[in-house]
Design an enzyme around this catalytic site. Sequence first.
Site, PDB file in Angstrom:
ATOM      1  N   CYS A   2      -8.603   7.614 -11.144  1.00 38.11           N
ATOM      2  CA  CYS A   2      -9.714   8.193 -11.798  1.00 38.11           C
ATOM      3  C   CYS A   2      -9.653   7.992 -13.223  1.00 38.11           C
ATOM      4  O   CYS A   2      -8.916   7.894 -14.164  1.00 38.11           O
ATOM      5  CB  CYS A   2      -9.819   9.717 -11.227  1.00 38.11           C
ATOM      6  SG  CYS A   2      -9.553   9.885  -9.549  1.00 38.11           S
ATOM      7  N   ARG A  27     -11.092   1.539 -13.274  1.00 43.48           N
ATOM      8  CA  ARG A  27      -9.918   2.387 -12.694  1.00 43.48           C
ATOM      9  C   ARG A  27     -10.194   3.118 -11.455  1.00 43.48           C
ATOM     10  O   ARG A  27      -9.279   3.302 -10.667  1.00 43.48           O
ATOM     11  CB  ARG A  27      -9.686   3.614 -13.602  1.00 43.48           C
ATOM     12  CG  ARG A  27      -9.238   3.059 -14.995  1.00 43.48           C
ATOM     13  CD  ARG A  27      -9.246   4.174 -16.113  1.00 43.48           C
ATOM     14  NE  ARG A  27      -8.140   5.193 -15.621  1.00 43.48           N
ATOM     15  CZ  ARG A  27      -7.045   5.128 -16.199  1.00 43.48           C
ATOM     16  NH1 ARG A  27      -6.786   4.311 -17.189  1.00 43.48           N
ATOM     17  NH2 ARG A  27      -6.162   6.015 -15.815  1.00 43.48           N
ATOM     18  N   TRP A  74     -11.632   7.798  -7.796  1.00 42.18           N
ATOM     19  CA  TRP A  74     -10.971   6.878  -6.678  1.00 42.18           C
ATOM     20  C   TRP A  74     -10.425   7.774  -5.630  1.00 42.18           C
ATOM     21  O   TRP A  74      -9.324   8.458  -6.192  1.00 42.18           O
ATOM     22  CB  TRP A  74     -10.114   6.305  -7.440  1.00 42.18           C
ATOM     23  CG  TRP A  74      -9.517   5.003  -6.584  1.00 42.18           C
ATOM     24  CD1 TRP A  74      -9.976   3.751  -6.185  1.00 42.18           C
ATOM     25  CD2 TRP A  74      -8.242   5.187  -5.800  1.00 42.18           C
ATOM     26  NE1 TRP A  74      -9.201   3.284  -5.286  1.00 42.18           N
ATOM     27  CE2 TRP A  74      -7.914   3.868  -5.089  1.00 42.18           C
ATOM     28  CE3 TRP A  74      -7.340   5.985  -5.810  1.00 42.18           C
ATOM     29  CZ2 TRP A  74      -6.982   3.842  -4.218  1.00 42.18           C
ATOM     30  CZ3 TRP A  74      -6.253   5.665  -4.909  1.00 42.18           C
ATOM     31  CH2 TRP A  74      -6.000   4.337  -3.980  1.00 42.18           C
ATOM     32  N   ASN A  98      -7.488  14.064 -12.414  1.00 36.26           N
ATOM     33  CA  ASN A  98      -6.946  12.715 -12.190  1.00 36.26           C
ATOM     34  C   ASN A  98      -5.686  13.286 -11.534  1.00 36.26           C
ATOM     35  O   ASN A  98      -4.818  13.764 -12.137  1.00 36.26           O
ATOM     36  CB  ASN A  98      -6.691  11.842 -13.253  1.00 36.26           C
ATOM     37  CG  ASN A  98      -6.012  10.480 -12.860  1.00 36.26           C
ATOM     38  OD1 ASN A  98      -6.131  10.185 -11.563  1.00 36.26           O
ATOM     39  ND2 ASN A  98      -5.920   9.708 -13.862  1.00 36.26           N
ATOM     40  N   GLY A  99      -5.242  12.461 -10.288  1.00 38.96           N
ATOM     41  CA  GLY A  99      -4.163  13.129  -9.599  1.00 38.96           C
ATOM     42  C   GLY A  99      -3.910  13.530  -8.539  1.00 38.96           C
ATOM     43  O   GLY A  99      -4.865  13.908  -7.735  1.00 38.96           O
ATOM     44  N   GLU A 489       2.275 -14.131  -5.091  1.00 39.52           N
ATOM     45  CA  GLU A 489       1.187 -13.887  -6.282  1.00 39.52           C
ATOM     46  C   GLU A 489      -0.051 -14.543  -5.894  1.00 39.52           C
ATOM     47  O   GLU A 489      -1.114 -13.732  -5.714  1.00 39.52           O
ATOM     48  CB  GLU A 489       1.662 -14.109  -7.451  1.00 39.52           C
ATOM     49  CG  GLU A 489       0.508 -13.998  -8.648  1.00 39.52           C
ATOM     50  CD  GLU A 489       0.330 -12.534  -8.929  1.00 39.52           C
ATOM     51  OE1 GLU A 489       0.833 -11.586  -8.165  1.00 39.52           O
ATOM     52  OE2 GLU A 489      -0.891 -12.401  -9.526  1.00 39.52           O
ATOM     53  N   LYS A 493      -3.143 -12.294  -4.916  1.00 35.66           N
ATOM     54  CA  LYS A 493      -4.644 -12.626  -5.428  1.00 35.66           C
ATOM     55  C   LYS A 493      -5.844 -12.567  -4.399  1.00 35.66           C
ATOM     56  O   LYS A 493      -6.685 -12.210  -4.468  1.00 35.66           O
ATOM     57  CB  LYS A 493      -4.461 -13.883  -6.383  1.00 35.66           C
ATOM     58  CG  LYS A 493      -3.789 -13.635  -7.552  1.00 35.66           C
ATOM     59  CD  LYS A 493      -4.472 -12.818  -8.722  1.00 35.66           C
ATOM     60  CE  LYS A 493      -4.025 -11.157  -8.752  1.00 35.66           C
ATOM     61  NZ  LYS A 493      -2.783 -10.814  -9.271  1.00 35.66           N
ATOM     62  N   GLU A 496      -6.446  -9.354  -2.399  1.00 33.38           N
ATOM     63  CA  GLU A 496      -7.212  -8.350  -3.076  1.00 33.38           C
ATOM     64  C   GLU A 496      -8.400  -8.687  -3.605  1.00 33.38           C
ATOM     65  O   GLU A 496      -9.496  -7.754  -3.536  1.00 33.38           O
ATOM     66  CB  GLU A 496      -6.212  -7.692  -4.186  1.00 33.38           C
ATOM     67  CG  GLU A 496      -6.214  -8.553  -5.553  1.00 33.38           C
ATOM     68  CD  GLU A 496      -5.321  -7.821  -6.736  1.00 33.38           C
ATOM     69  OE1 GLU A 496      -4.756  -8.700  -7.311  1.00 33.38           O
ATOM     70  OE2 GLU A 496      -5.591  -6.843  -6.633  1.00 33.38           O
ATOM     71  N   HIS A 512      11.484 -19.995  10.954  1.00 38.07           N
ATOM     72  CA  HIS A 512      11.624 -18.896  11.529  1.00 38.07           C
ATOM     73  C   HIS A 512      10.578 -17.749  11.903  1.00 38.07           C
ATOM     74  O   HIS A 512      10.753 -16.477  11.906  1.00 38.07           O
ATOM     75  CB  HIS A 512      12.740 -17.914  10.382  1.00 38.07           C
ATOM     76  CG  HIS A 512      13.893 -18.836   9.949  1.00 38.07           C
ATOM     77  ND1 HIS A 512      14.942 -19.170  10.791  1.00 38.07           N
ATOM     78  CD2 HIS A 512      13.977 -19.825   8.822  1.00 38.07           C
ATOM     79  CE1 HIS A 512      15.648 -20.047  10.105  1.00 38.07           C
ATOM     80  NE2 HIS A 512      15.119 -20.277   9.008  1.00 38.07           N
ATOM     81  N   LYS A 611      -7.386  -0.178 -11.208  1.00 38.16           N
ATOM     82  CA  LYS A 611      -6.586  -1.013 -12.113  1.00 38.16           C
ATOM     83  C   LYS A 611      -4.981  -0.252 -12.244  1.00 38.16           C
ATOM     84  O   LYS A 611      -4.086  -0.976 -12.244  1.00 38.16           O
ATOM     85  CB  LYS A 611      -7.304  -1.045 -13.411  1.00 38.16           C
ATOM     86  CG  LYS A 611      -6.378  -2.025 -14.349  1.00 38.16           C
ATOM     87  CD  LYS A 611      -6.273  -3.339 -13.895  1.00 38.16           C
ATOM     88  CE  LYS A 611      -5.555  -4.385 -14.960  1.00 38.16           C
ATOM     89  NZ  LYS A 611      -5.145  -5.429 -14.460  1.00 38.16           N
TER      90      LYS A 611
END
Length: 616
Positions: A2, A27, A74, A98-99, A489, A493, A496, A512, A611
Site C-alpha cells: 500500500c 506499489r 493492495w 500499510n501492513g 528470470e 518476467k 508476471e 526428468h 513493487k
Amino acid sequence: MCGIVGYLGEKNPKTVIIDGLKKLEYRGYDSAGVAIIHNGKTKRIRAQGKLKALEEKVLNEDFNGHVGIGHTRWATHGAPNERNAHPHQVGEVSLVHNGIIENYLEIKAELIKEGAVISSDTDSELVAHLIWKELQKNQNLLLSVQIVLKKIIGAFSIVALWEKSPNELVAFKDGPPLIVGLSKDTEKSEFFVVSDVQAALVHTNRFVYLNDREVVHIKDKAVNYYNADGATLKKEITVLNWTADMVEKMGYRHFMLKELYEQPRSVAAAIAPYIDTDTHAVKFNDQGKSFNSETIFKSIERVIFVACGTSFYASMIGKYLIEQICRVPVDTDIASEFRYRRPVIPKNSLVISVSQSGETADTLAAVRLAKEQGAQVLSITNVAQSSIDREADAHMYMNSGVEIGVASTKAFTSTLALLNVLALQISKARGSLSPVSEKEYVQNLLTIPSQIEVVLAYDKYFSEAAKELQKYKGFLYLGRGVNYPIALEGALKLKELAYMHAEGYAAGEMKHGPLALIDESMAIVVVAPSDELLDKTVSNLQEAKARGGKIISIGTGENKALKDMSEYYLSLPGSLWTTNPIIAVVPLQLMAYHLADSLGYDVDQPRNLAKSVTVE
Ligand code: M6R
C-alpha cells in the site's frame, strides 16, 4: 504494497496527496482514498480501482483545511472494494495503514463485545476504533496512539488524523517503511509522511527515516519523534540526491521500457565506485561503517545469499560466480524459507542480502535472523537508507536510480554487475586472483554497457514477433550453468507481465519430467551461449524439437546449428561466462514486455502484484 501520503502544510492537501499517490500507485492499486479536513470536519472520499477513479471523484471537491491523509491499497484483509478502501474513519479519527495486524481477531472480538460497529472487513479499521476509544477518554492524539501501539501485534505503519485538531498528524511504524519529509526551505514548515520518498520528491529532498516502533508527532510547526515507551528521540535528516524527474517516464510508453533502456547507464553506475579504469583493477570501496571488506573477505568460510524473486535469481548467479572464481562455498536461500527453517549459519559466514527496494519483509527478517546469529551482513540494495540497508554491516548499491516498473529489470542487471565485482574483490582479498585475470575480467565488465546497447536493438524484433508469440500455450525457458537462473528470470518476467504459463528449467532436467509437456503448442526459449556446455544444450533441444517443440534461441554470434533448429534465433555479442547473463537477460525482458503489451496488459502494474512486498 500500500502507498501512504500524509500532508500538513500551506499547500492544497488535495493536490499534494493525489500527486503523491500517483507516484506510489505502482506499489498497490486496487482502491484508493483521501481524508482531508474541510470546515473542521473530515471529508473522506474513496474509490475502488485505479487512482484515476479517485481523481475523478475528488476533481470538483473543495477542501479548505491544511492537513490530510491518502492511501492506495493492495488488499490483504478484505476484498478490494470501496468499503475496505482507506482511510478508515471511526468517530473523529481517520487513518491509513500499510501492513498486517496479526491479533486482529482478538481485537475485533473485544470491540464487538463493547458494542462497536465494524463497517469494513479490514484489520485497519480496528486500529481506528482503538484510537478513537482512547481519544474520547484523554483528548490527546499522541497519547492515544502510543497506548494503542502497545496493543497491536504485526507489521504495520499507520498515519492518523483527528478532525478536532486540524494541525496535527501522528504516525508510527513497526514494519513497512514510513518516512517523514521536511520542508526543503528550512524557514518554512510543511510536513509529509510517506511510505516512499518518491511521493514527496517533487517538494523536498530532506527526509527522516522512522525505525521500527517509532512514533512521529507533527503539530503546528513542530515535529517530534518518540520511541514506543514515549521517550524523545533525536533523528538524523537525510538529504537525498534523487530528483523528481527520475520518477517520470521521460517519453517512454512505460516505466518498464524506460528502465530497460537505462540498463547500459545503470550497469556502468553500479560498477563505477569499484573499478579503477586506469589500471583495470577492482577497488575495495567500503561503504559500511565498521566493515573492512578486504579483511572480512580474506577470512570468510561461507557465503549465504538471502533474497526473493528476481533478486533471488541474481543471488543464484552470485553462487556460480563466487564458487568458481573464489572457491568459497555459497548457499542461496529464498528469504521466506531461510527465516523459518532454523538455518545453520557457521562461524565466519558472510550473509549477503539482495533487494532492490531494501524493504522486502522476508529479506529484512532473514537479515535480522542472520545478525542475531552473529553473521556479518552485506546488503546489496538500490535504495540507500532503506530498512535492509540501514540494518546491514556493509553496503553495495545498485545505483540504478528509481525503479518503478513492478517487473524488475535494471536492478537485476546492476546486481549481476555488482556480483561480478564482489567475486573479484573476494578472490583478490584471498590472494587467488592473478593480476592478468583481474584485468581480463574488469576489461570485460567495462564492455557490458555497450554490449547491452547492442542487445537493445532487439526491441524492434520483439515488438514485431510479439503477435506471433501469443499463439503458444506455454513457454519453457532453459539454460545451463550460470544461465540457468537467467531461464528462471525469463520465465518469471513472462508470468508476471503476460500472465502466460512459463517455467524455467536447467536444460539437463528436461528428460526428468518437463519433456512430457512438449508438443507443437509449446515454445522453448533457450539461453545457449557458445561455452563448454553448448553441445549438451543443443542435444537437449534436439530432443524437444523431435517432439514438436518450437525453439527460440539466444546464442553467441552466428551459431548456424542453433539457428537452423530455431524458429527465432537471437545473436548476442561474445562475452565471458561471468557477464554473459547480464546481456542474455535483456532479450528475455524485451520479449516479456512486448508480449504483455501486445496482449493489452498493464505492463507497469501487473495484476495482483506490488513493487515492494513489505508484508509476509
Ligand atoms: O525489492 P526486492 O528486490 O527485495 O523484491 C523482490 C521481489 O519481490 C521482486 O524481485 C519481484 O520478484 C519482481 N516483481 C520481479 O520482477
